[in-house]
Scaffold this motif. Structure first.
Motif, mmCIF file in Angstrom:
data_model
loop_
_atom_site.group_PDB
_atom_site.id
_atom_site.type_symbol
_atom_site.label_atom_id
_atom_site.label_comp_id
_atom_site.label_asym_id
_atom_site.label_seq_id
_atom_site.Cartn_x
_atom_site.Cartn_y
_atom_site.Cartn_z
ATOM 1 N N TYR A 37 0.848 -1.240 0.014
ATOM 2 C CA TYR A 37 -0.207 -0.026 -0.044
ATOM 3 C C TYR A 37 0.726 1.223 -0.181
ATOM 4 C CZ TYR A 37 -4.449 -2.330 0.890
ATOM 5 O OH TYR A 37 -5.740 -3.063 0.872
ATOM 6 N N GLN A 39 0.807 5.482 0.763
ATOM 7 C CA GLN A 39 -0.161 6.329 1.493
ATOM 8 C C GLN A 39 0.737 7.951 1.269
ATOM 9 O OE1 GLN A 39 -0.672 6.145 5.605
ATOM 10 N NE2 GLN A 39 -2.526 7.377 5.562
ATOM 11 N N ASN A 42 -1.813 13.298 3.954
ATOM 12 C CA ASN A 42 -3.128 13.476 4.407
ATOM 13 C C ASN A 42 -4.110 12.603 3.411
ATOM 14 O OD1 ASN A 42 -2.551 15.392 6.313
ATOM 15 N ND2 ASN A 42 -2.428 16.959 4.603
ATOM 16 N N GLU A 43 -3.782 11.591 2.890
ATOM 17 C CA GLU A 43 -4.726 10.653 2.110
ATOM 18 C C GLU A 43 -4.849 9.179 2.629
ATOM 19 O OE1 GLU A 43 -3.704 12.690 -2.254
ATOM 20 O OE2 GLU A 43 -3.790 10.325 -1.847
ATOM 21 N N ALA A 44 -5.784 8.397 2.375
ATOM 22 C CA ALA A 44 -6.046 7.060 2.900
ATOM 23 C C ALA A 44 -4.900 6.398 2.230
ATOM 24 C CB ALA A 44 -7.461 6.653 2.548
ATOM 25 N N PRO A 45 -4.513 4.933 2.905
ATOM 26 C CA PRO A 45 -3.639 4.143 2.068
ATOM 27 C C PRO A 45 -4.442 3.389 0.753
ATOM 28 C CG PRO A 45 -3.803 3.481 4.230
ATOM 29 C CD PRO A 45 -4.835 4.576 4.197
ATOM 30 N N VAL A 47 -3.870 0.783 -2.579
ATOM 31 C CA VAL A 47 -3.098 -0.426 -3.104
ATOM 32 C C VAL A 47 -2.157 -0.142 -4.205
ATOM 33 C CG1 VAL A 47 -3.399 -2.764 -4.232
ATOM 34 C CG2 VAL A 47 -4.955 -2.159 -2.353
ATOM 35 N N LEU A 88 4.379 7.222 2.251
ATOM 36 C CA LEU A 88 4.667 6.131 3.125
ATOM 37 C C LEU A 88 4.207 4.870 2.616
ATOM 38 C CD1 LEU A 88 5.089 5.490 6.265
ATOM 39 C CD2 LEU A 88 3.104 6.193 6.513
ATOM 40 N N TYR A 90 3.433 0.734 3.025
ATOM 41 C CA TYR A 90 3.073 -0.151 4.078
ATOM 42 C C TYR A 90 3.195 -1.516 3.145
ATOM 43 C CZ TYR A 90 1.537 2.862 7.529
ATOM 44 O OH TYR A 90 1.302 3.817 8.510
ATOM 45 N N ARG B 9 -14.206 14.277 10.554
ATOM 46 C CA ARG B 9 -12.673 14.486 10.131
ATOM 47 C C ARG B 9 -11.462 14.909 11.093
ATOM 48 N NH1 ARG B 9 -11.356 14.736 4.936
ATOM 49 N NH2 ARG B 9 -9.338 13.904 5.648
ATOM 50 N N LEU B 43 -0.593 0.414 10.664
ATOM 51 C CA LEU B 43 -2.268 0.312 10.756
ATOM 52 C C LEU B 43 -2.459 -1.029 11.780
ATOM 53 C CD1 LEU B 43 -1.981 2.063 7.720
ATOM 54 C CD2 LEU B 43 -4.395 1.704 8.084
ATOM 55 N N PHE B 90 -8.884 4.857 10.767
ATOM 56 C CA PHE B 90 -9.312 4.645 9.413
ATOM 57 C C PHE B 90 -10.557 3.635 9.636
ATOM 58 C CE2 PHE B 90 -7.038 6.933 6.516
ATOM 59 C CZ PHE B 90 -5.780 7.377 6.958
ATOM 60 N N ASP B 100 -9.488 -6.666 -2.004
ATOM 61 C CA ASP B 100 -9.112 -5.114 -1.933
ATOM 62 C C ASP B 100 -10.179 -4.326 -0.904
ATOM 63 O OD1 ASP B 100 -7.920 -4.250 -5.263
ATOM 64 O OD2 ASP B 100 -7.150 -5.681 -3.654
ATOM 65 N N PHE B 103 -10.590 2.279 1.798
ATOM 66 C CA PHE B 103 -10.609 2.999 3.004
ATOM 67 C C PHE B 103 -11.143 4.232 2.958
ATOM 68 C CE2 PHE B 103 -7.311 0.912 5.523
ATOM 69 C CZ PHE B 103 -6.794 -0.182 4.736
ATOM 70 N N GLY B 104 -11.592 4.703 4.041
ATOM 71 C CA GLY B 104 -12.152 6.152 4.321
ATOM 72 C C GLY B 104 -11.159 6.930 4.311
ATOM 73 N N SER B 105 -11.175 8.547 4.444
ATOM 74 C CA SER B 105 -10.224 9.618 4.584
ATOM 75 C C SER B 105 -9.605 9.561 6.037
ATOM 76 C CB SER B 105 -11.079 10.857 4.324
ATOM 77 O OG SER B 105 -11.582 10.533 2.862
ATOM 78 N N GLY B 106 -10.216 8.959 6.903
ATOM 79 C CA GLY B 106 -9.621 9.010 8.147
ATOM 80 C C GLY B 106 -10.366 10.047 9.225
ATOM 81 N N ARG B 108 -9.080 12.240 12.650
ATOM 82 C CA ARG B 108 -7.977 12.432 13.569
ATOM 83 C C ARG B 108 -8.506 12.812 14.839
ATOM 84 N NH1 ARG B 108 -2.553 13.073 12.429
ATOM 85 N NH2 ARG B 108 -3.341 13.274 10.162
#
Lengths: 113, 112
Positions: A37, A39, A42-45, A47, A88, A90, B9, B43, B90, B100, B103-106, B108
């Protein structure tokens, strides 16, 4: 349980040079697939590439990885790093009846001009 | 395209506070997951679910509860928040037939 080891927390490379990110794993379950993965800030991981076949090279966006079950490894490589590759990364494996994804600690790749 | 939406968020709460993180996916995926992301740890899976009303314990469940109220909605609850739960959370979903994750945007979370 499963575990994924990424030995480098930070890898710094000059633009245009090759780069390798290491990944080894231990698993006690039926492992379905292996992933890298990526990343961005400021974004999601997301594939980058995936594999479930031993000794088969998988490629995407200039990156490649080969799953070697004999050495429990799935290293990520690129022959010529680009500034836009800074992110980043993973390594992860998918296993078990609920297809849990187990991540390594991550390697930050910094590509410098 | 599958979408996973997390809210809020950003969240700041005090130690001992009560926090609920929300996750909604719009593709009727069977599986949903909650992860926390921390530098040096990657994660780590907190809780997951394979359908409405189902809950499975992940690898780092202490201090967290979760509830899957519908196929679309998966909530993470921190009933007595502690500073150690300061993290980036996440949510992810996955279809039964596909490996697959989406994922969401997270979210914090800062616990002060």
């Amino acid at each position: 349980g499963d575990s994924v080891t990424q030995t480098e927390g930070l890898v710094t490379v000059t633009e245009g040079l090759p780069v390798k990110l290491n990944c080894t794993y231990q698993t006690t379950y039926l492992t379905i697939a292996f992933f890298w993965y990526v990343q961005y800030l400021n974004e999601a991981p997301q594939v980058l590439l995936r594999s479930s076949t031993d000794n088969k090279r998988t490629e995407h966006q200039g990156f490649h990885a080969t799953l070697h079950k004999s050495s429990s490894s799935f290293h990520l490589q690129k022959s010529s790093a680009q500034l836009s590759d800074s992110a980043l990364y993973y390594c992860a494996l998918l296993s078990g009846s609920f297809n849990k994804l187990t991540f390594g600690a991550g390697t930050r790749l910094a590509v410098c001009p | 395209e599958a979408a996973v939406t997390q809210s809020p968020r950003n969240k700041v709460t005090v130690t001992g506070g009560n926090v609920t993180l929300s996750c909604r996916q719009t593709n009727s995926h069977n599986y949903m997951y909650w992860y926390r992301q921390d530098t040096g740890h990657g994660l780590r899976l907190i809780h997951y679910s394979y359908g409405a009303g189902n809950l499975q314990i992940g690898d780092v469940p202490d201090g967290y509860k979760a509830t899957r109220t519908t196929q679309e909605d998966f909530f993470l609850l921190l009933e007595l928040a502690s500073p150690s739960q300061t993290s980036l959370y996440f949510c992810a979903s996955r279809d039964r037939a596909n490996s697959d994750y989406t994922f969401g945007s997270g979210t914090r979370l800062l616990v002060i």
